[in-house]
Design an enzyme around this catalytic site. Structure first.
Site, mmCIF file in Angstrom:
data_model
loop_
_atom_site.group_PDB
_atom_site.id
_atom_site.type_symbol
_atom_site.label_atom_id
_atom_site.label_comp_id
_atom_site.label_asym_id
_atom_site.label_seq_id
_atom_site.Cartn_x
_atom_site.Cartn_y
_atom_site.Cartn_z
ATOM 1 N N HIS A 258 0.835 -1.205 0.000
ATOM 2 C CA HIS A 258 0.000 0.000 0.000
ATOM 3 C C HIS A 258 0.867 1.250 0.000
ATOM 4 O O HIS A 258 0.377 2.340 0.185
ATOM 5 C CB HIS A 258 -0.905 -0.007 1.238
ATOM 6 C CG HIS A 258 -0.195 -0.469 2.449
ATOM 7 N ND1 HIS A 258 -0.004 -1.809 2.725
ATOM 8 C CD2 HIS A 258 0.465 0.196 3.407
ATOM 9 C CE1 HIS A 258 0.702 -1.914 3.826
ATOM 10 N NE2 HIS A 258 1.004 -0.725 4.250
ATOM 11 N N CYS A 259 2.174 1.076 -0.189
ATOM 12 C CA CYS A 259 3.052 2.255 -0.216
ATOM 13 C C CYS A 259 3.587 2.490 -1.617
ATOM 14 O O CYS A 259 3.246 3.456 -2.282
ATOM 15 C CB CYS A 259 4.234 2.055 0.737
ATOM 16 S SG CYS A 259 3.766 1.814 2.428
ATOM 17 N N LEU A 260 4.442 1.552 -2.045
ATOM 18 C CA LEU A 260 5.185 1.820 -3.274
ATOM 19 C C LEU A 260 4.352 2.008 -4.536
ATOM 20 O O LEU A 260 4.620 2.907 -5.303
ATOM 21 C CB LEU A 260 6.284 0.771 -3.473
ATOM 22 C CG LEU A 260 7.632 1.272 -2.974
ATOM 23 C CD1 LEU A 260 7.634 1.457 -1.486
ATOM 24 C CD2 LEU A 260 8.757 0.424 -3.422
ATOM 25 N N VAL A 262 1.555 3.208 -4.714
ATOM 26 C CA VAL A 262 0.602 4.315 -4.514
ATOM 27 C C VAL A 262 1.302 5.666 -4.394
ATOM 28 O O VAL A 262 1.005 6.609 -5.115
ATOM 29 C CB VAL A 262 -0.238 4.044 -3.241
ATOM 30 C CG1 VAL A 262 -1.150 5.227 -2.931
ATOM 31 C CG2 VAL A 262 -1.049 2.775 -3.414
ATOM 32 N N ASP A 263 2.283 5.738 -3.473
ATOM 33 C CA ASP A 263 2.884 7.039 -3.143
ATOM 34 C C ASP A 263 3.413 7.796 -4.358
ATOM 35 O O ASP A 263 3.113 8.993 -4.523
ATOM 36 C CB ASP A 263 4.006 6.859 -2.110
ATOM 37 C CG ASP A 263 3.477 6.260 -0.805
ATOM 38 O OD1 ASP A 263 2.239 6.142 -0.662
ATOM 39 O OD2 ASP A 263 4.280 5.871 0.035
#
Ligand code: SAJ
Length: 418
Positions: A258-260, A262-263
């Site tokens: 849910h980080c890479l 998306v950010d």
């Protein structure tokens, strides 16, 4: 001080517990009633907080979980740690906005609000402050303080502890920065003050965009190296012996979590909206990473063809379904896309992952089995997507008729690497 941490997920719960341990009276607020029930019962669902740590701050009364917004009254500091997902490629900041409005109903003169959720540069000034001011009637920088401090949680990391990871901090003005730095100095070993909130917002995006782009680079190099007759894994290991100017990344079946994924899209979306041009690096990296599952399936179908087996009707076993090794999280996991593509080609796909409960695999539409010798031997091909520590690699090498190894962990005549 009286502290509210709004959002009790993998970011908010560790912060709430550490703030309670540091002597604050902390209310852990979340709209998910099931989560609040678990927390009240002393059951931690976050890797970085043990149930005994949770129990200790519950028993001392320093930490109290709630879904009742009325219990937020009287806070000195409120920290927003709610999700900021992408919806069809567009940042969804509705959780931030609704949380800010809820906090604003209890905002008092002299209080401080800190945003931690990952977002695009400008969010604190353009979205958070207006939401707080409109609902409270108070003025930012005059009646209340505010700032941004990005989260840097590496779930399950054994190398970097929560309090040992330097914390970037910012404020809308000097007084806000001073109070916010003081709060985090009581929890983190190192705080890193920056001049304004959008610098802190951008720093977080730089961190993860750097990672996302470099992973896409090695993914593209992996696809080029093979037809050039180069073992990309050996070449990367050799490059990694350079003690300066190089950071080792490895190819894989795709970039999940849910980080890479998306950010970096926050950055590109903001650039497109404000400047009319996207970040070409981010768009290209996203394209490469997004298509790694297609590359995995292409390699697999070629291998099956070479063995006289048609992918249509082939029995395929996917090993490692979560988004990264030893993780339990399935969000944005590349395994879902690999399974979907293979099923679309008529393959009979099963999955094995010791890190997820059989019930969780329903999100993947893949029947779950155990990675036994029988299951391995009954497959026409096996794909090692995530090399979880709990897999028996020797058993896989011995029993799988063919393995496409996406992590370069196996060896043998029946093994090919990505
Ligand atoms: N991946 C590769 N090759 C690599 C590294 C990762 O294919 O060389 C893949 C993983 O398999 C996974 C995805 O990329 O599918 C993301 O992996 P990650 O190691 O970046 O793990 P995350 O998503 O948990 O990233 C988080 C981030 N932390 C925060 O945003 C606060 C990231 O900045 C951290 O560096 C990372 O944890 C970490 O180091 O644990």
């Amino acid at each position: 001080m009286d502290v509210v941490v709004a959002g009790q997920g993998y970011v908010g719960l560790p912060l709430a517990v550490r703030a309670a341990e540091a002597g604050h009276r902390v209310v852990g607020y979340d709209v998910d009633l099931h989560r609040i029930k678990q927390l009240t019962a002393g059951e931690s669902y976050v890797e970085d907080v043990t149930s005994s740590q949770l129990g200790a701050v519950l028993d001392s009364g320093a930490y109290s979980p709630t879904a009742d917004a009325a219990e937020l009254a009287g806070f000195d500091i409120a920290v927003i740690t709610v999700p900021t997902p992408l919806r069809d490629g567009v940042p969804d900041l509705t959780h931030i906005e609704s949380c800010a409005r809820t906090l604003a109903t209890h905002l008092r003169p002299g209080a401080t609000v800190i945003l931690e959720s990952t977002t695009y540069p400008g969010t604190t000034e353009e979205l958070l402050l207006p939401a707080l001011e409109q609902t409270s009637g108070l003025k930012a920088g005059v009646d209340f303080l505010a700032g941004f401090s990005p989260e840097r949680i590496a779930p399950g990391s054994t190398r970097w502890s929560f309090e040992g990871t330097p914390k970037v901090v910012s404020g809308i003005d000097a007084k806000s920065l001073d109070v916010i730095k003081g709060f985090y100095d009581g929890i983190f070993r190192t705080t890193v003050p920056v001049s304004e909130t959008r610098v802190a917002e951008m720093a977080k995006l730089i961190e993860n965009t750097y990672r996302f782009v470099n992973i896409s680079l090695v993914n593209e190099l992996a696809m080029l190296a093979r037809p050039l007759g180069v073992d990309i894994w050996e070449a990367i290991d050799a490059a990694a012996t350079k003690p300066f100017g190089f950071t080792r990344f490895t190819p894989g079946p795709g970039v999940g979590g849910h980080c890479l994924p998306v950010d970096p899209m926050f950055l590109s979306w903001k650039a497109q909206r404000e400047l009319g041009v996207p970040s070409r690096f981010v768009e290209l990296a996203a394209d490469v990473n997004r298509h790694m599952p297609d590359y995995v399936v292409r390699r697999l179908t070629d291998a099956l063809d070479n063995r006289g087996t048609n992918v249509n009707g082939a029995r395929i076993l996917l090993l490692g379904l979560t988004y990264k090794i030893n993780a339990t999280d399935l969000r944005e996991s590349p395994s879902a896309r690999v399974a979907e593509l293979l099923t679309g080609l008529g393959a009979e796909v099963r999955g094995a992952d010791p890190n997820i409960a059989h019930g969780d695999a329903t999100k993947l539409n893949v029947p779950l089995v155990d990675a036994t010798a029988a299951q391995l031997g009954a497959s026409d091909a096996v794909v090692l997507l995530m090399d979880h520590a709990r897999f028996d690699l020797a058993l896989i090498e011995k029993n799988a008729p063919y393995v496409l190894d996406c992590r370069n962990r196996l060896s043998g005549p029946n093994v090919e690497t990505l």
